[in-house]
Design an enzyme around this catalytic site. Structure first.
Site, PDB file in Angstrom:
ATOM      1  N   LYS A 179       1.347 -14.278   2.688  1.00 15.17           N
ATOM      2  CA  LYS A 179       1.462 -15.438   3.575  1.00 15.17           C
ATOM      3  C   LYS A 179       2.850 -15.457   4.219  1.00 15.17           C
ATOM      4  O   LYS A 179       2.989 -15.632   5.410  1.00 15.17           O
ATOM      5  CB  LYS A 179       1.200 -16.709   2.775  1.00 15.17           C
ATOM      6  N   GLU A 199       7.581  -8.252  -4.508  1.00 13.73           N
ATOM      7  CA  GLU A 199       6.615  -7.311  -5.079  1.00 13.73           C
ATOM      8  C   GLU A 199       5.793  -6.657  -3.967  1.00 13.73           C
ATOM      9  O   GLU A 199       5.600  -5.434  -3.926  1.00 13.73           O
ATOM     10  CB  GLU A 199       5.654  -8.033  -6.043  1.00 13.73           C
ATOM     11  N   GLY A 258      -1.637 -20.496  -0.563  1.00 14.03           N
ATOM     12  CA  GLY A 258      -1.933 -19.142  -1.034  1.00 14.03           C
ATOM     13  C   GLY A 258      -3.129 -19.113  -1.968  1.00 14.03           C
ATOM     14  O   GLY A 258      -4.036 -18.281  -1.833  1.00 14.03           O
ATOM     15  N   ARG A 259      -3.180 -20.024  -2.921  1.00  7.54           N
ATOM     16  CA  ARG A 259      -4.262 -19.987  -3.913  1.00  7.54           C
ATOM     17  C   ARG A 259      -5.578 -20.559  -3.365  1.00  7.54           C
ATOM     18  O   ARG A 259      -6.577 -20.581  -4.079  1.00  7.54           O
ATOM     19  CB  ARG A 259      -3.830 -20.706  -5.191  1.00  7.54           C
ATOM     20  N   GLU A 307      -0.841 -23.488 -11.101  1.00  6.50           N
ATOM     21  CA  GLU A 307       0.161 -23.563 -10.027  1.00  6.50           C
ATOM     22  C   GLU A 307      -0.044 -24.856  -9.230  1.00  6.50           C
ATOM     23  O   GLU A 307       0.922 -25.453  -8.763  1.00  6.50           O
ATOM     24  CB  GLU A 307       0.072 -22.332  -9.101  1.00  6.50           C
ATOM     25  N   HIS A 346     -15.699 -11.941 -29.529  1.00  2.36           N
ATOM     26  CA  HIS A 346     -15.164 -10.989 -30.507  1.00  2.36           C
ATOM     27  C   HIS A 346     -13.643 -10.960 -30.484  1.00  2.36           C
ATOM     28  O   HIS A 346     -13.031 -10.035 -31.005  1.00  2.36           O
ATOM     29  CB  HIS A 346     -15.751  -9.603 -30.249  1.00  2.36           C
ATOM     30  N   LYS A 395      12.444 -16.423  -8.905  1.00  7.47           N
ATOM     31  CA  LYS A 395      12.620 -15.468  -7.796  1.00  7.47           C
ATOM     32  C   LYS A 395      14.105 -15.339  -7.459  1.00  7.47           C
ATOM     33  O   LYS A 395      14.619 -14.229  -7.267  1.00  7.47           O
ATOM     34  CB  LYS A 395      11.878 -15.959  -6.545  1.00  7.47           C
TER      35      LYS A 395
HETATM   36  O1  F6P Z   1       3.807 -17.109  -7.041  1.00  9.70           O
HETATM   37  C1  F6P Z   1       4.280 -17.873  -6.018  1.00  9.70           C
HETATM   38  C2  F6P Z   1       3.601 -17.622  -4.717  1.00  9.70           C
HETATM   39  O2  F6P Z   1       4.340 -18.275  -3.747  1.00  9.70           O
HETATM   40  C3  F6P Z   1       2.143 -18.047  -4.696  1.00  9.70           C
HETATM   41  O3  F6P Z   1       1.995 -19.382  -4.430  1.00  9.70           O
HETATM   42  C4  F6P Z   1       1.605 -17.144  -3.639  1.00  9.70           C
HETATM   43  O4  F6P Z   1       0.213 -17.107  -3.687  1.00  9.70           O
HETATM   44  C5  F6P Z   1       2.263 -15.850  -4.022  1.00  9.70           C
HETATM   45  O5  F6P Z   1       3.565 -16.238  -4.406  1.00  9.70           O
HETATM   46  C6  F6P Z   1       2.316 -14.804  -2.965  1.00  9.70           C
HETATM   47  O6  F6P Z   1       2.974 -15.240  -1.818  1.00  9.70           O
HETATM   48  P1  F6P Z   1       2.821 -14.496  -0.448  1.00  9.70           P
HETATM   49  O7  F6P Z   1       1.383 -14.527  -0.057  1.00  9.70           O
HETATM   50  O8  F6P Z   1       3.676 -15.241   0.519  1.00  9.70           O
HETATM   51  O9  F6P Z   1       3.287 -13.080  -0.617  1.00  9.70           O
END
Ligand code: F6P
Length: 522
Positions: free
Chosen positions: A203, A209, A262-263, A348, A379, A491
């Site tokens: 987003k 990452e 995002g979620r 979240e 199990h 972060k």
């Molecule tokens: O983990 C925090 C967060 O901001 C989530 O809310 C989001 O879904 C995720 O990181 C990834 O963010 P982005 O889509 O901006 O890479």
């Protein structure tokens, strides 16, 4: 005392009585219990009769929903008002799954036409990739997609693919979320760069990452195909300029909007790689199922409203009975990632300690969620569910008709789902054993959600059910379910520590952190 305070006090009182009562005793006392506590919505059948509430308690909980302003909050949500105050945004994921011609407005601005245009672009891209009209830079058709993203840009698509992927897919869709290089290395192994699309989903297009993995994947393409392989890059982002600056061709950047959390984003172009790999029509059916749940949630009275009822059952356990953990056990291997998905959706969204206006939250908020597919979970952690010292309510999801494999195995699976719910509630009557090791106290609550088949529509409805359930809980707790400030500190600190691990100047840390940095440096 305000109406809301009175409603919370009524919940405490009702829950106090529930503590001293057996759930199974309520069936005799309330002849219409099963009928009143089972409802159907958008292809799902939801049985909440094994929850610890009585029918009178349900009325108490409906009073809480009334007093807590659920109807007004729901109206604001659908009207596209700014329900995410700390970020100044609406939360309008329902617009993404509404049919063409809808009239959703985000803070007054019509968004439905933009949504439709993006869906049209997604469909055209899906069709082009699947037909081979859109091929790689050497002319080979695409046979693999590596989807790079994390959190909301990963969990929904990963869950969706696992749930719906064909046994022998035309496109080999793989996911990479972790910055641990092992995940990307595994995902790329065995793939031919000439046949692989890299879909980077972020987003913000700033996530450490995701950008790290996207850079490594681009380097992997270029190492074998040269710069022409940038045509294999696709991006999904609410910051399309950043994606283009990264080198993704402009016509392969699919946008979405800041009013999509995002979620809550699987319904947007975040679902692109799944839409390509499944075929756009499958994705459209997912949207239709979610829309059916939206319509149910928007129009059904609180008393008959599935997301509201599910939220109230959870709040009864969480707040009335102080139960801080919930298990989610889908008796469908294809839904095995449901708990992972819900961990972000619920924890979240509602893992908050202050209200939307910054006051200490007066009530306990989100429960921790964990789970795995049944029967596997039986199990592993079911021992604790049956005989542990904590009572952990369980959401069981079952699918009546399996799509593949041996139907007799499917019957065994269903038998286990039913039996576990029974065992949790009924336990083993003391008359059957005097051995305390073998005693099952029972009286452990569960919800039972049943769908006829696992299809795109029922999956969409299931996810939307839990989205709205999460929203209703957030309303009752007075929190903002759509921000996530709690992920920011880690972060920032990770960036600082990274600088030190890479040889930058030492910062001030506690002794333990200092020692770890010294140990892992260089
Ligand atoms: O983990 C925090 C967060 O901001 C989530 O809310 C989001 O879904 C995720 O990181 C990834 O963010 P982005 O889509 O901006 O890479």
């Amino acid at each position: 005392m305000s109406d809301t305070d009175a409603a919370w006090a009524a919940l405490s009182k009702a829950a106090g009585a529930a503590r001293d009562r057996r759930i199974d005793s309520l069936f005799a006392a309330e002849p219409d219990r099963l009928a009143r506590l089972t409802l159907k919505a958008a292809g799902l059948e939801i049985d909440l009769s094994k929850q610890p509430w009585s029918l009178a308690d349900l009325d108490v909980m409906l009073g809480l929903a009334q007093a807590g302003g659920v109807e007004a909050a729901r109206a604001k949500l659908f009207a596209g008002e700014v329900v995410n105050a700390s970020e100044g945004r609406p939360a309008l994921h329902m617009a993404l799954r509404a049919p063409d011609g809808s009239d959703f407005r985000a803070d007054g601005q019509l968004v439905s036409r933009d949504v439709e245009a993006t869906r049209d672009a997604m469909r055209a891209f899906c069709d082009a990739v699947r037909s081979g009209a859109k091929a790689g830079c050497t002319g080979k058709p695409f046979r693999a997609i590596v989807h790079i993203g994390i959190g909301g840009s990963d969990l929904g698509p990963r869950f969706l693919w696992e749930a719906l992927k064909p046994l022998d897919p035309q496109i080999d869709l793989r996911f990479v979320a972790n910055v641990d290089p092992a995940e990307l290395a595994q995902a790329l192994t065995g793939l031919d760069p000439a046949e692989t699309l890299i879909v980077t989903v972020s987003k913000t297009f700033t996530t450490l990452e995701t950008l790290t993995n996207a850079e490594a994947a681009r380097a992997w393409l270029r190492a074998s195909l040269g710069p022409a392989s940038d045509s294999h890059l696709v991006a999904v982002s609410a910051a399309p300029d950043k994606a283009q600056a990264f080198g993704v061709p402009a016509d392969q950047v699919f946008g979405f909007w800041d009013w999509v959390g995002g979620r809550y984003s699987i319904w947007s172009s975040v679902g692109l790689s799944c839409a390509v790999a499944l075929g756009y029509d499958v994705f459209a059916r997912l949207l239709a199922g979610a829309h059916a749940m939206d319509e149910h949630f928007r129009t059904a009275p609180l008393a008959d409203n599935a997301p509201v009822r599910l939220a109230l059952a959870h709040v009864f356990n969480r707040n009335g009975l102080s139960r801080p953990i919930r298990a989610v056990v889908p008796y469908a291997q294809r839904l095995r990632l449901f708990a992972n998905f819900l961990q972000q959706l619920e924890m979240e969204s509602n893992g908050k300690r202050v209200t939307a206006d910054g006051q200490p939250a007066p009530h306990a908020t989100a429960a921790s969620v964990f789970g795995d597919a049944g029967t596997n979970g039986q199990h592993a952690f079911f021992q604790l569910l049956h005989q542990g010292t904590d009572i952990i309510p369980v959401d069981i999801v079952a699918v009546r008709q399996g799509a593949e494999g041996d139907p007799t195995a499917q019957t065994k699976l269903l038998a286990n789902a039913i039996a576990q719910a029974e065992a949790l509630m009924v336990g083993r009557p003391p008359a059957e054993t005097t051995d305390p090791q073998r005693a099952f106290p029972g009286n452990r609550p569960s919800s039972f959600l049943l769908m006829e088949r696992l299809e795109p529509e029922t999956l969409g409805a299931l996810i939307a059910l839990y989205e709205h359930k999460t929203f209703v809980e957030g309303v009752l707790w007075g929190i903002n379910s759509f921000d996530q400030w709690g992920v920011e500190l880690g972060k920032t600190l990770a960036t600082r520590v990274l600088g030190e691990l890479e040889g930058g100047p030492a910062g001030a840390h506690d002794p333990s952190t200092q020692a770890l940095i010294a140990r892992l440096k260089g």
